[in-house]
Scaffold this motif. Structure first.
Motif, short mmCIF file in Angstrom:
data_model
loop_
_atom_site.label_atom_id
_atom_site.label_comp_id
_atom_site.label_asym_id
_atom_site.label_seq_id
_atom_site.Cartn_x
_atom_site.Cartn_y
_atom_site.Cartn_z
N ILE A 25 -0.48 10.34 21.75
CA ILE A 25 -1.48 10.89 22.67
C ILE A 25 -2.47 11.72 21.86
CG2 ILE A 25 0.17 10.94 24.59
CD1 ILE A 25 0.32 13.99 24.22
N PRO A 26 -3.68 11.97 22.38
CA PRO A 26 -4.68 12.71 21.61
C PRO A 26 -4.26 14.16 21.39
CG PRO A 26 -5.70 11.49 23.41
CD PRO A 26 -4.23 11.45 23.65
N LEU A 27 -4.58 14.69 20.21
CA LEU A 27 -4.38 16.09 19.90
C LEU A 27 -5.44 16.91 20.62
CD1 LEU A 27 -2.87 18.20 18.05
CD2 LEU A 27 -4.74 17.84 16.42
N PRO A 28 -5.04 17.85 21.49
CA PRO A 28 -6.05 18.61 22.24
C PRO A 28 -6.83 19.56 21.34
CG PRO A 28 -3.88 19.52 22.64
CD PRO A 28 -3.67 18.27 21.85
N GLU A 29 -8.02 19.85 21.74
CA GLU A 29 -8.85 20.78 21.00
C GLU A 29 -8.20 22.16 20.99
OE1 GLU A 29 -13.43 22.57 21.15
OE2 GLU A 29 -12.81 20.92 22.48
N GLY A 30 -8.19 22.78 19.82
CA GLY A 30 -7.61 24.12 19.69
C GLY A 30 -6.22 24.12 19.10
N ALA A 31 -5.61 22.95 18.93
CA ALA A 31 -4.28 22.86 18.32
C ALA A 31 -4.45 22.72 16.82
CB ALA A 31 -3.51 21.67 18.89
N SER A 32 -4.39 23.85 16.12
CA SER A 32 -4.76 23.84 14.71
C SER A 32 -3.57 23.88 13.75
CB SER A 32 -5.68 25.03 14.41
OG SER A 32 -5.06 26.25 14.78
N ASP A 33 -2.49 24.54 14.15
CA ASP A 33 -1.35 24.69 13.23
C ASP A 33 -0.46 23.46 13.32
OD1 ASP A 33 0.91 25.38 11.79
OD2 ASP A 33 0.81 27.48 12.37
N LEU A 34 -0.70 22.50 12.43
CA LEU A 34 0.01 21.21 12.52
C LEU A 34 1.47 21.33 12.12
CD1 LEU A 34 -2.70 18.72 11.22
CD2 LEU A 34 -2.32 19.66 13.51
N LYS A 35 1.80 22.27 11.23
CA LYS A 35 3.20 22.40 10.81
C LYS A 35 4.08 22.83 11.98
CE LYS A 35 6.35 24.36 7.41
NZ LYS A 35 7.43 24.37 8.41
N GLU A 36 3.64 23.82 12.74
CA GLU A 36 4.46 24.26 13.87
C GLU A 36 4.55 23.17 14.93
OE1 GLU A 36 3.10 27.69 15.94
OE2 GLU A 36 1.42 26.65 16.89
N LEU A 37 3.50 22.36 15.06
CA LEU A 37 3.58 21.24 16.00
C LEU A 37 4.60 20.21 15.53
CD1 LEU A 37 -0.10 20.45 17.05
CD2 LEU A 37 1.74 21.37 18.45
#
Length: 464
Positions: A436-448
Motif C-alpha cells: 500500500i502507499p506510504l502516507p505523507e509524513g511517515a519519515s522514519d523508515l527503520k521504526e516502520l
C-alpha cells in the motif's frame, strides 16, 4: 522521580513492541511458578536469557513473576528451579508467598523482590511489614481508592509502590479466584485460569424443593455475561438496577453455554451477581494524580495479549505519564485511543468509589472490537510503498491508520497491490501480503520496518 511504565510480555515479540512504544520495563512469568502458565513464550532459560539481555541492552528492565500460591510439591523444587533464573540477572522477582520470599531472601539476598498484587496489601501497616522483610517494592491491591493509595504513599515514603492502571479485572480480591478450579479443575492460583468468569451463561428461574434441592422452573430468561462488582461496591443500592426482570431476593440457576443441563445456583443481591465477569480497568485519566503522588510504577495487565495490545497500551500510557511529568494537562484523546482496542467495556475499578453511570456500561459484557482493528504488520518499506503482512481483511477505500512508535498517521487507502504486482480492491485476510502507499509524513523508515502496524477504522466509527 521518573514514573515507570510497566507492560506485560508473554512473548519476545510483545516485549519488543512494548519497549518500542514506550514501556520502561516488562514483566514475564517464570514457568511453573507464575499465574500465566499458558501462552508464555518465556518457558525456557534460553528465551528468558534472550529477553533479559535485550532489555538490558536497551537500558530497560525485565521483571519475572513467581507469584503462585505454591503447594508443598512446588516448594520442594523452587530453589533448584529459581537458581539458574536468578543467574540470568532479572531486575526483580515478583512474588506473593511468604515462604518462597523467605527462601529467596536467605539464599539470594541481593535479588530484589517485588511483592505481587496476589499478596493483597491494602494498608500502610502491611507495606511497612513487607519493608521490614526486605521487599523493595509493593504492588498494591486493585481494591484501593486513589485517596487510600495517597495515604499509603505518605505513610510509607521508604517503599516503592506500583499500581495497575489498565487491563482485565478478576471477580476476586486481586486475582485470588476459584471459579476455574470449581468448574473444570484448573486452579487460577497455580497459573491455569480458564477465565470461567467470562464464559456465556443463561439465567433460569428456580425454586427450592421440600428436600432442599434447587431446580429450574422454566426456559432461560436471557443470556447473562456481565455484572461489574467493581463498579457497584460501596455504591447505593438504587444506583444499580439488574437487567433481567424479577431479580429481587430470589434464587436462580446459571447454565454455561457449553454445558446444557448443568445448573449452578446463584443468589442475586443489590450489588449484582458476583459470578460474572468485570469490565476492563482503564485508569489513564488518573495517571496525572498517581504521578504527582509519587507512585513509582504504573502497570498494564495482559501477558496473554498480542503485541498490538502491548504497543497501543504502552503508547497511550507513555504519553499520559510524559504529559503529567512535564506539567501538561491530560489529553482526553487518550480515552478514545484506548476505546479503539478490543475490550469488555471499561471501568475505573475502585479508584473512585462513586462514579456517574455514564462512565459504566452495564448492558454489555462481551468482548467488543472497539473502533479499530489490526489488519496488518509492516514487513518492509521501499520506493514509497509499504509491504504488509495481512492479519485481517481490509479494502481500498477504508479509513486506516499507520501505527508507529513516534506517532500515528490516519489516511484514506487509495491503492493496493498484490504479490503479482496487480492492483486489487482488497486483502482477504491472514496469509496474504500486499503493498500500500506510504502516507505523507511517515519519515522514519527503520521504526516502520521494525514496529509498524496498519489498523482500519471500523465503518461505524471512522475518523474525520
Amino acid at each position: 522521580m521518573k514514573t515507570e511504565l510497566l507492560s506485560p510480555a508473554g512473548s519476545l515479540k510483545a516485549m519488543r513492541y512494548a519497549y518500542a512504544y514506550g514501556a520502561d520495563a516488562v514483566y514475564a512469568g517464570q514457568p511453573r511458578y507464575s499465574l500465566r502458565v499458558r501462552n508464555n513464550e518465556f518457558s525456557t532459560l534460553d528465551a528468558l536469557k534472550e529477553g533479559i539481555d535485550e532489555a538490558h541492552d536497551l537500558g530497560k528492565k525485565f521483571y519475572l513473576a513467581a507469584n503462585i500460591a505454591p503447594h508443598n510439591a512446588k516448594v520442594k523444587t523452587f530453589l533448584n528451579d529459581i537458581k539458574p533464573v536468578i543467574e540470568l540477572n532479572p531486575d526483580a522477582l515478583i512474588m506473593s508467598d511468604p515462604g518462597l520470599i523467605m527462601m529467596v531472601r536467605e539464599h539470594f539476598p541481593d535479588m530484589p523482590v517485588h511483592l505481587s498484587v496476589q499478596a493483597n496489601v491494602v494498608n500502610y501497616a502491611g507495606v511497612k511489614f513487607w519493608h521490614r522483610q526486605g521487599i523493595e517494592r509493593v504492588i498494591l491491591s486493585r481494591e484501593l481508592s486513589l485517596d487510600e493509595i495517597e495515604e499509603i504513599r505518605m505513610q510509607c515514603p521508604e517503599m516503592e509502590l506500583e499500581v495497575f492502571v489498565h487491563g482485565a479485572l478478576c471477580i476476586a480480591y486481586s486475582g485470588r479466584c476459584l471459579l476455574s478450579g470449581y468448574f473444570n479443575k484448573r486452579d487460577p492460583n497455580q497459573g491455569t485460569c480458564t477465565n470461567a468468569c467470562r464464559w456465556k451463561y443463561q439465567l433460569h428461574d428456580a425454586k427450592e424443593t421440600e428436600t432442599g434441592d434447587i431446580i429450574a422452573t422454566d426456559e432461560p430468561q436471557s443470556d447473562v455475561n456481565v455484572v461489574d462488582p467493581a463498579a457497584h461496591q460501596d455504591s447505593q443500592p438504587d444506583t444499580f438496577e439488574p437487567h433481567v426482570d424479577g431479580l429481587e431476593e430470589q434464587t436462580f440457576l446459571l447454565q454455561e453455554g457449553s454445558r446444557p443441563g448443568e445448573y449452578m445456583p446463584i443468589y442475586e443481591d443489590e450489588h449484582g451477581t458476583y459470578i460474572m465477569n468485570s469490565r476492563d480497568l482503564r485508569a489513564v485519566q488518573h495517571v496525572e494524580r498517581l504521578v504527582k503522588m509519587g507512585i513509582h510504577s504504573l502497570k498494564i495487565e495482559g501477558r496473554t495479549k498480542s503485541p498490538y495490545y502491548a504497543a497501543r497500551t504502552a503508547q497511550a500510557y507513555r504519553k499520559a505519564i510524559d504529559d503529567a511529568q512535564s506539567g501538561q494537562p491530560f489529553d482526553m484523546g487518550l480515552m478514545d485511543e484506548l476505546e479503539s482496542l478490543a475490550s469488555r467495556g471499561y471501568t475505573e475499578g475502585f479508584y473512585r468509589r462513586h462514579v456517574h453511570d455514564q462512565y459504566q456500561r452495564y448492558e454489555s459484557g462481551n468482548s467488543m472490537s472497539g473502533s479499530q482493528q489490526l489488519v496488518g504488520e509492516v514487513m518492509s518499506v521501499d520506493k514509497g510503498m509499504i509491504k504488509i503482512d495481512v492479519k485481517n481483511k481490509f479494502n481500498v477505500g477504508d479509513k486506516v491508520e499507520l501505527v508507529k512508535p513516534s506517532g500515528n498517521l490516519a489516511f484514506d487507502l487509495t491503492e493496493m497491490i498484490n504479490k503479482k504486482g496487480e492492483s486489487v480492491d482488497g486483502a482477504p485476510g491472514s496469509g496474504h501480503v500486499v503493498d500500500i502507499p506510504l502516507p505523507e509524513g511517515a519519515s522514519d523508515l527503520k521504526e516502520l520496518n521494525d514496529f509498524g502496524m496498519i489498523v482500519r477504522y471500523l465503518p461505524e466509527q471512522r475518523f474525520g
